[in-house]
Design an enzyme around this catalytic site. Structure first.
Site, PDB file in Angstrom:
ATOM      1  N   GLY A  36      41.865  19.756  -7.543  1.00 21.73           N
ATOM      2  CA  GLY A  36      42.589  18.496  -7.547  1.00 21.73           C
ATOM      3  C   GLY A  36      42.797  18.003  -8.968  1.00 21.73           C
ATOM      4  O   GLY A  36      42.080  18.428  -9.884  1.00 21.73           O
TER       5      GLY A  36
ATOM      6  N   GLN B 185      44.349  11.918 -15.510  1.00 17.81           N
ATOM      7  CA  GLN B 185      43.703  13.059 -16.172  1.00 17.81           C
ATOM      8  C   GLN B 185      44.659  13.814 -17.100  1.00 17.81           C
ATOM      9  O   GLN B 185      44.220  14.635 -17.904  1.00 17.81           O
ATOM     10  CB  GLN B 185      43.130  14.036 -15.138  1.00 17.81           C
ATOM     11  CG  GLN B 185      41.943  13.455 -14.367  1.00 17.81           C
ATOM     12  CD  GLN B 185      41.408  14.469 -13.392  1.00 17.81           C
ATOM     13  OE1 GLN B 185      41.909  14.614 -12.295  1.00 17.81           O
ATOM     14  NE2 GLN B 185      40.390  15.203 -13.813  1.00 17.81           N
TER      15      GLN B 185
ATOM     16  N   CYS C 224      34.461  17.850 -11.812  1.00 15.87           N
ATOM     17  CA  CYS C 224      35.727  17.238 -12.217  1.00 15.87           C
ATOM     18  C   CYS C 224      36.238  17.948 -13.462  1.00 15.87           C
ATOM     19  O   CYS C 224      35.461  18.237 -14.369  1.00 15.87           O
ATOM     20  CB  CYS C 224      35.491  15.757 -12.521  1.00 15.87           C
ATOM     21  SG  CYS C 224      36.969  14.874 -13.051  1.00 15.87           S
ATOM     22  N   LEU C 225      37.526  18.226 -13.501  1.00 17.44           N
ATOM     23  CA  LEU C 225      38.093  18.925 -14.665  1.00 17.44           C
ATOM     24  C   LEU C 225      37.979  18.088 -15.937  1.00 17.44           C
ATOM     25  O   LEU C 225      38.043  18.631 -17.036  1.00 17.44           O
ATOM     26  CB  LEU C 225      39.558  19.288 -14.403  1.00 17.44           C
ATOM     27  CG  LEU C 225      39.784  20.328 -13.294  1.00 17.44           C
ATOM     28  CD1 LEU C 225      41.270  20.587 -13.101  1.00 17.44           C
ATOM     29  CD2 LEU C 225      39.041  21.625 -13.582  1.00 17.44           C
TER      30      LEU C 225
ATOM     31  N   HIS D 199      38.047  11.974  -4.126  1.00 23.93           N
ATOM     32  CA  HIS D 199      37.757  12.120  -5.554  1.00 23.93           C
ATOM     33  C   HIS D 199      39.003  11.801  -6.394  1.00 23.93           C
ATOM     34  O   HIS D 199      38.927  11.036  -7.370  1.00 23.93           O
ATOM     35  CB  HIS D 199      37.272  13.556  -5.820  1.00 23.93           C
ATOM     36  CG  HIS D 199      37.024  13.879  -7.259  1.00 23.93           C
ATOM     37  ND1 HIS D 199      35.774  14.203  -7.747  1.00 23.93           N
ATOM     38  CD2 HIS D 199      37.865  13.942  -8.325  1.00 23.93           C
ATOM     39  CE1 HIS D 199      35.870  14.428  -9.061  1.00 23.93           C
ATOM     40  NE2 HIS D 199      37.127  14.290  -9.429  1.00 23.93           N
ATOM     41  N   GLU D 200      40.136  12.366  -6.000  1.00 22.98           N
ATOM     42  CA  GLU D 200      41.366  12.143  -6.784  1.00 22.98           C
ATOM     43  C   GLU D 200      41.850  10.702  -6.666  1.00 22.98           C
ATOM     44  O   GLU D 200      42.304  10.116  -7.654  1.00 22.98           O
ATOM     45  CB  GLU D 200      42.469  13.118  -6.359  1.00 22.98           C
ATOM     46  CG  GLU D 200      42.150  14.589  -6.564  1.00 22.98           C
ATOM     47  CD  GLU D 200      41.533  14.916  -7.915  1.00 22.98           C
ATOM     48  OE1 GLU D 200      41.907  14.289  -8.928  1.00 22.98           O
ATOM     49  OE2 GLU D 200      40.659  15.801  -7.960  1.00 22.98           O
TER      50      GLU D 200
ATOM     51  N   HIS E  49      40.126   8.440  -9.031  1.00 24.68           N
ATOM     52  CA  HIS E  49      40.648   8.478 -10.407  1.00 24.68           C
ATOM     53  C   HIS E  49      41.721   7.414 -10.625  1.00 24.68           C
ATOM     54  O   HIS E  49      41.870   6.880 -11.728  1.00 24.68           O
ATOM     55  CB  HIS E  49      41.276   9.850 -10.707  1.00 24.68           C
ATOM     56  CG  HIS E  49      40.302  10.894 -11.175  1.00 24.68           C
ATOM     57  ND1 HIS E  49      39.585  10.776 -12.340  1.00 24.68           N
ATOM     58  CD2 HIS E  49      39.947  12.091 -10.644  1.00 24.68           C
ATOM     59  CE1 HIS E  49      38.828  11.865 -12.506  1.00 24.68           C
ATOM     60  NE2 HIS E  49      39.021  12.674 -11.484  1.00 24.68           N
TER      61      HIS E  49
HETATM   62 NI    NI Z   1      38.144  14.485 -11.180  1.00 25.71          NI
END
Ligand code: NI
Length: 148
Positions: free
Chosen positions: A46, A51, A88-89, A130-131, A134
């Site tokens: 995701g 991000q 998380c990226l 999760h997304e 953000h």
């Molecule tokens: Ni994330």
């Protein structure tokens, strides 16, 4: 398509509340394509607009069965719960346990502005939550369950 830089922990942009996406134009389509390329290259499931440095309410998710694009997503129902490791990226190498609903239904728009509803369970529900976090400046580490 082009890969974009992923904003990392410590950057204030990850703490901001994003604004609604109002324009459904070629620029949005381009960014969504770029986000998918960026996510796949980083081996993520995701990615949210902040991000890649864009403070707008959209994100993508792909847990292995195709990319889902959620523009202006709103959670309309949730049920059950699951506790599992999350990463998380934007926070490479860090994994912590987070409690999420087992099942969620969201309402969102696609890249053309068309409304749709989506119900997801398990990993996909976790990734969507999760997304969507953000978009409100919330990171998974803010929700982590510390084990004693
Ligand atoms: Ni994330």
């Amino acid at each position: 398509m082009a890969k974009r830089n992923i904003v990392k922990l410590g950057d204030e942009i990850l703490k901001k509340v994003c604004r609604s996406q109002l324009k459904f134009d070629e620029k949005l389509a381009q960014i969504l394509d770029d986000m998918a390329e960026t996510m796949y290259e980083a081996d993520g499931v995701g990615l949210a607009a902040p991000q890649v440095g864009i403070l707008r309410r959209y994100c993508i998710v792909d847990v292995g069965d195709g990319v889902i694009e959620l523009v202006n997503p709103v959670l309309i129902s949730k049920s059950g719960e699951q506790i599992g490791d999350e990463g998380c990226l934007s926070i490479p190498g860090r994994y912590e346990k987070v409690k999420r609903p087992m099942k969620v239904t969201v309402r969102a728009q696609d890249r053309n502005g068309k409304n749709f509803k989506l119900t997801a369970e398990g990993l996909k529900a976790r990734a969507i939550c999760h997304e969507m976090d953000h978009l409100d400046g919330i990171l998974f580490i803010d929700r982590s369950i510390k084990e004693k």
